[in-house]
Scaffold this motif. Structure first.
Motif, PDB file in Angstrom:
ATOM      1  N   THR A 150      -7.191  16.176   3.260  1.00 55.01           N
ATOM      2  CA  THR A 150      -8.119  17.149   3.843  1.00 55.01           C
ATOM      3  C   THR A 150      -7.890  18.514   3.184  1.00 55.01           C
ATOM      4  O   THR A 150      -6.820  18.776   2.636  1.00 55.01           O
ATOM      5  N   LYS A 151      -8.915  19.377   3.242  1.00 48.73           N
ATOM      6  CA  LYS A 151      -8.847  20.651   2.496  1.00 48.73           C
ATOM      7  C   LYS A 151      -7.784  21.577   3.072  1.00 48.73           C
ATOM      8  O   LYS A 151      -7.822  21.942   4.241  1.00 48.73           O
ATOM      9  N   ASP A 152      -6.824  21.941   2.222  1.00 45.96           N
ATOM     10  CA  ASP A 152      -5.795  22.902   2.628  1.00 45.96           C
ATOM     11  C   ASP A 152      -5.300  23.588   1.368  1.00 45.96           C
ATOM     12  O   ASP A 152      -5.869  23.413   0.285  1.00 45.96           O
ATOM     13  N   GLU A 153      -4.218  24.326   1.484  1.00 49.44           N
ATOM     14  CA  GLU A 153      -3.760  25.091   0.319  1.00 49.44           C
ATOM     15  C   GLU A 153      -3.256  24.203  -0.824  1.00 49.44           C
ATOM     16  O   GLU A 153      -3.042  24.676  -1.932  1.00 49.44           O
ATOM     17  N   TYR A 154      -3.036  22.917  -0.547  1.00 52.17           N
ATOM     18  CA  TYR A 154      -2.522  22.030  -1.595  1.00 52.17           C
ATOM     19  C   TYR A 154      -3.633  21.217  -2.272  1.00 52.17           C
ATOM     20  O   TYR A 154      -3.346  20.289  -3.015  1.00 52.17           O
ATOM     21  N   HIS A 155      -4.877  21.554  -1.966  1.00 55.49           N
ATOM     22  CA  HIS A 155      -5.985  20.706  -2.392  1.00 55.49           C
ATOM     23  C   HIS A 155      -5.988  20.427  -3.900  1.00 55.49           C
ATOM     24  O   HIS A 155      -6.097  19.276  -4.329  1.00 55.49           O
ATOM     25  N   ALA A 156      -5.824  21.487  -4.711  1.00 55.52           N
ATOM     26  CA  ALA A 156      -5.875  21.302  -6.174  1.00 55.52           C
ATOM     27  C   ALA A 156      -4.752  20.357  -6.623  1.00 55.52           C
ATOM     28  O   ALA A 156      -4.936  19.541  -7.538  1.00 55.52           O
ATOM     29  N   LYS A 157      -3.615  20.454  -5.962  1.00 49.35           N
ATOM     30  CA  LYS A 157      -2.467  19.609  -6.333  1.00 49.35           C
ATOM     31  C   LYS A 157      -2.768  18.137  -6.014  1.00 49.35           C
ATOM     32  O   LYS A 157      -2.461  17.243  -6.781  1.00 49.35           O
ATOM     33  N   ILE A 158      -3.391  17.919  -4.867  1.00 48.86           N
ATOM     34  CA  ILE A 158      -3.643  16.530  -4.473  1.00 48.86           C
ATOM     35  C   ILE A 158      -4.735  15.920  -5.350  1.00 48.86           C
ATOM     36  O   ILE A 158      -4.686  14.732  -5.678  1.00 48.86           O
ATOM     37  N   VAL A 159      -5.666  16.755  -5.810  1.00 47.36           N
ATOM     38  CA  VAL A 159      -6.690  16.273  -6.740  1.00 47.36           C
ATOM     39  C   VAL A 159      -5.997  15.760  -8.005  1.00 47.36           C
ATOM     40  O   VAL A 159      -6.307  14.685  -8.515  1.00 47.36           O
ATOM     41  N   SER A 160      -4.996  16.498  -8.485  1.00 53.07           N
ATOM     42  CA  SER A 160      -4.349  16.021  -9.707  1.00 53.07           C
ATOM     43  C   SER A 160      -3.493  14.778  -9.431  1.00 53.07           C
ATOM     44  O   SER A 160      -3.384  13.904 -10.293  1.00 53.07           O
ATOM     45  N   ASN A 161      -2.936  14.646  -8.235  1.00 53.69           N
ATOM     46  CA  ASN A 161      -2.210  13.406  -7.886  1.00 53.69           C
ATOM     47  C   ASN A 161      -3.176  12.211  -7.887  1.00 53.69           C
ATOM     48  O   ASN A 161      -2.812  11.119  -8.342  1.00 53.69           O
ATOM     49  N   ILE A 162      -4.386  12.427  -7.402  1.00 55.71           N
ATOM     50  CA  ILE A 162      -5.388  11.339  -7.381  1.00 55.71           C
ATOM     51  C   ILE A 162      -5.733  10.935  -8.817  1.00 55.71           C
ATOM     52  O   ILE A 162      -5.810   9.742  -9.153  1.00 55.71           O
ATOM     53  N   GLN A 163      -5.865  11.950  -9.682  1.00 51.16           N
ATOM     54  CA  GLN A 163      -6.184  11.643 -11.088  1.00 51.16           C
ATOM     55  C   GLN A 163      -5.072  10.796 -11.721  1.00 51.16           C
ATOM     56  O   GLN A 163      -5.349   9.879 -12.493  1.00 51.16           O
ATOM     57  N   ALA A 174       0.860  -1.191   0.000  1.00 52.16           N
ATOM     58  CA  ALA A 174       0.000   0.000   0.000  1.00 52.16           C
ATOM     59  C   ALA A 174       0.890   1.232   0.000  1.00 52.16           C
ATOM     60  O   ALA A 174       2.013   1.209   0.517  1.00 52.16           O
ATOM     61  N   LEU A 175       0.363   2.299  -0.610  1.00 47.54           N
ATOM     62  CA  LEU A 175       1.092   3.563  -0.660  1.00 47.54           C
ATOM     63  C   LEU A 175       0.263   4.606   0.075  1.00 47.54           C
ATOM     64  O   LEU A 175      -0.966   4.644  -0.083  1.00 47.54           O
ATOM     65  N   TYR A 176       0.920   5.424   0.893  1.00 47.73           N
ATOM     66  CA  TYR A 176       0.229   6.500   1.609  1.00 47.73           C
ATOM     67  C   TYR A 176       0.829   7.822   1.153  1.00 47.73           C
ATOM     68  O   TYR A 176       2.059   7.995   1.215  1.00 47.73           O
ATOM     69  N   LEU A 177      -0.028   8.733   0.705  1.00 47.24           N
ATOM     70  CA  LEU A 177       0.471  10.002   0.183  1.00 47.24           C
ATOM     71  C   LEU A 177      -0.216  11.186   0.852  1.00 47.24           C
ATOM     72  O   LEU A 177      -1.418  11.149   1.130  1.00 47.24           O
ATOM     73  N   GLY A 178       0.560  12.238   1.094  1.00 48.55           N
ATOM     74  CA  GLY A 178      -0.012  13.468   1.656  1.00 48.55           C
ATOM     75  C   GLY A 178       0.931  14.617   1.343  1.00 48.55           C
ATOM     76  O   GLY A 178       2.079  14.402   0.921  1.00 48.55           O
ATOM     77  N   ARG A 179       0.449  15.828   1.530  1.00 49.62           N
ATOM     78  CA  ARG A 179       1.290  17.015   1.304  1.00 49.62           C
ATOM     79  C   ARG A 179       1.278  17.894   2.534  1.00 49.62           C
ATOM     80  O   ARG A 179       0.309  17.881   3.286  1.00 49.62           O
ATOM     81  N   GLY A 180       2.305  18.688   2.704  1.00 52.47           N
ATOM     82  CA  GLY A 180       2.339  19.666   3.794  1.00 52.47           C
ATOM     83  C   GLY A 180       2.161  19.001   5.146  1.00 52.47           C
ATOM     84  O   GLY A 180       2.783  17.971   5.446  1.00 52.47           O
ATOM     85  N   TYR A 181       1.285  19.568   5.966  1.00 51.62           N
ATOM     86  CA  TYR A 181       1.079  19.039   7.327  1.00 51.62           C
ATOM     87  C   TYR A 181       0.628  17.585   7.301  1.00 51.62           C
ATOM     88  O   TYR A 181       0.788  16.875   8.287  1.00 51.62           O
ATOM     89  N   ASN A 182       0.028  17.174   6.199  1.00 62.23           N
ATOM     90  CA  ASN A 182      -0.460  15.798   6.109  1.00 62.23           C
ATOM     91  C   ASN A 182       0.571  14.808   5.564  1.00 62.23           C
ATOM     92  O   ASN A 182       0.312  13.612   5.516  1.00 62.23           O
ATOM     93  N   PHE A 183       1.760  15.313   5.155  1.00 62.18           N
ATOM     94  CA  PHE A 183       2.779  14.358   4.696  1.00 62.18           C
ATOM     95  C   PHE A 183       3.250  13.451   5.852  1.00 62.18           C
ATOM     96  O   PHE A 183       3.258  12.217   5.717  1.00 62.18           O
ATOM     97  N   PRO A 184       3.590  14.011   7.027  1.00 62.38           N
ATOM     98  CA  PRO A 184       3.987  13.096   8.115  1.00 62.38           C
ATOM     99  C   PRO A 184       2.846  12.161   8.538  1.00 62.38           C
ATOM    100  O   PRO A 184       3.105  11.061   9.040  1.00 62.38           O
ATOM    101  N   ILE A 185       1.616  12.583   8.315  1.00 55.79           N
ATOM    102  CA  ILE A 185       0.470  11.717   8.664  1.00 55.79           C
ATOM    103  C   ILE A 185       0.427  10.527   7.694  1.00 55.79           C
ATOM    104  O   ILE A 185       0.066   9.410   8.083  1.00 55.79           O
ATOM    105  N   ALA A 186       0.822  10.757   6.447  1.00 51.43           N
ATOM    106  CA  ALA A 186       0.913   9.641   5.491  1.00 51.43           C
ATOM    107  C   ALA A 186       1.981   8.650   5.984  1.00 51.43           C
ATOM    108  O   ALA A 186       1.771   7.432   5.941  1.00 51.43           O
TER     109      ALA A 186
END
Ligand code: M6R
Length: 366
Positions: free
Chosen positions: A279-292, A225-237
């Motif tokens: 979760t919604k933060d300033e990187y939201h648009a970026k994470i949407v494209s990572n999901i795509q 499994a792969l866990y991905l996150g950005r910013g404050y949520n990267f360590p949570i991944a």
């Protein structure tokens, strides 16, 4: 006592509204706008003047340190380095006059962290300990500190101790930022209120635990499994991946979502679950494209989203929603479903979730 829960891990996950509340109680007063922490107040000059903070810890406590790096740099504008204690102790680390070492440990007995503290002390560093177990070796070896008040944690996988560490670190960052003048009044009082609301929000997440059980049954046979996150949520991944490895023995990796294209994307196929902490933060648009990008390669996406996020809900295979929160506070919420997902997968696979193989609660040897 398991208080009616099947496992200590589940009990401890469910205790988090109370443990976070206990951690805040008597310290944070959002109405008065005060945070009372003697260990900080007695050393405020050294903490405010520090040219750098070096956080040392292991495992889950190291992940708490990584979240703190993002928070402290944002709120206090002081550079932070986060080091594995096991690496720090064997290097010849550079410690400048005035640098503050923040040592984080649930047990207060982790050998690598304890030796790293002694090494830093030899070089004249000031040690601030963030520890759960009262009177433990690390608490005693520190010059000052703050207890996390999470109560005894029995499950080998750290859960409530982690959220208590995050809560203490957030209060410390707010208190130093206020003294340093690096946070304005409006942001300070907004974050105080946000922090005070966390126990209630965690409670509401726990009410929907069964949704994660359903997701767990679907993915329990995954090999990786792969866990991905950005910013404050990267360590949570990273923390989500560690929990899954420990509890279910499924190989899991955590990455910053943007790093995916530099290697891990090669793993993606129809059998790979990819958990996005989105979760919604300033990187939201970026994470949407990572999901795509994952969906385009037929990967299975499980997303932790903010309530009402239709964009990701429409793309992901499975979603779990958490209440809206400021991005600095959000890790305290987004980690809860990841703890539960690991727990339910471990149980579905018949693993000993309280005592995973080869692991000890407190690692007192090298
Ligand atoms: O007691 P400590 O916080 O110093 O322990 C550090 C790690 O050994 C610990 O967090 C470990 O990674 C846990 N099993 C994580 O769930």
């Amino acid at each position: 006592e398991k208080s009616g829960y099947e496992h200590f891990m589940l009990k401890e996950i469910n205790e988090q509204p109370a443990t976070i509340y206990d951690c805040l109680r008597g310290r944070l007063d959002a109405v008065k706008g005060t945070i009372t922490m003697k260990g900080i107040e007695d050393n405020i000059e050294a903490l405010v003047a520090a040219p750098r903070y070096i956080i040392i810890a292991c495992g889950t406590s190291w992940h708490a340190g990584l979240v703190a790096e993002y928070i402290i740099e944002e709120l206090c504008r002081t550079p932070v380095e986060v080091e594995y204690a096991s690496e720090f102790r064997y290097r010849n680390p550079i410690i400048h006059k005035g640098d503050v070492i923040i040592a984080i440990s649930q047990s207060g007995e982790t050998a690598d962290t304890l030796v790293a503290i002694e090494k830093a002390k030899e070089k004249g560093a000031f040690i601030f300990g963030i520890v759960n177990v009262v009177g433990s070796s690390i608490a005693r070896a520190s010059h000052a500190g703050a207890y996390t008040h999470a109560g005894m944690e029995i499950g080998v996988a750290s859960t409530k101790a982690f959220t208590a560490q995050l809560t203490v670190l957030l209060m410390i960052a707010l208190k130093i930022a206020k003294s340093k003048g690096t946070i304005d009044e409006k942001r300070f009082s907004h974050l105080m209120t946000e922090l005070e609301e966390v126990p209630e929000k965690v409670e509401s997440i726990l009410k929907n635990s069964q949704e994660l059980n359903t997701i767990a049954v679907k993915y329990k046979n995954a090999v990786n499994a792969l866990y991905l996150g950005r910013g404050y949520n990267f360590p949570i991944a990273l923390e989500g991946a560690l929990k899954l490895k420990e509890i279910s023995y499924i190989h899991a990796e955590g990455y910053p979502a943007a790093e995916m294209k530099h290697g891990p994307i090669a793993l993606v196929d129809k059998d790979l679950p990819v958990v996005f902490v989105a979760t919604k933060d300033e990187y939201h648009a970026k994470i949407v494209s990572n999901i795509q990008e994952i969906k385009a390669r037929k990967g299975k996406v499980i997303a932790i989203i903010t309530e009402g996020d239709e964009a990701i809900a429409g793309m992901a295979d499975d979603v779990f929603a958490v209440p809206p929160a400021d991005e600095i506070v959000a890790p305290l919420l987004s980690v809860i479903p990841l703890q539960l997902l690991s727990y339910y997968i471990g149980v579905a696979k018949g693993c000993d979730v309280d005592k995973p193989r080869n692991l000890a609660k407190s690692v007192t040897v090298e």
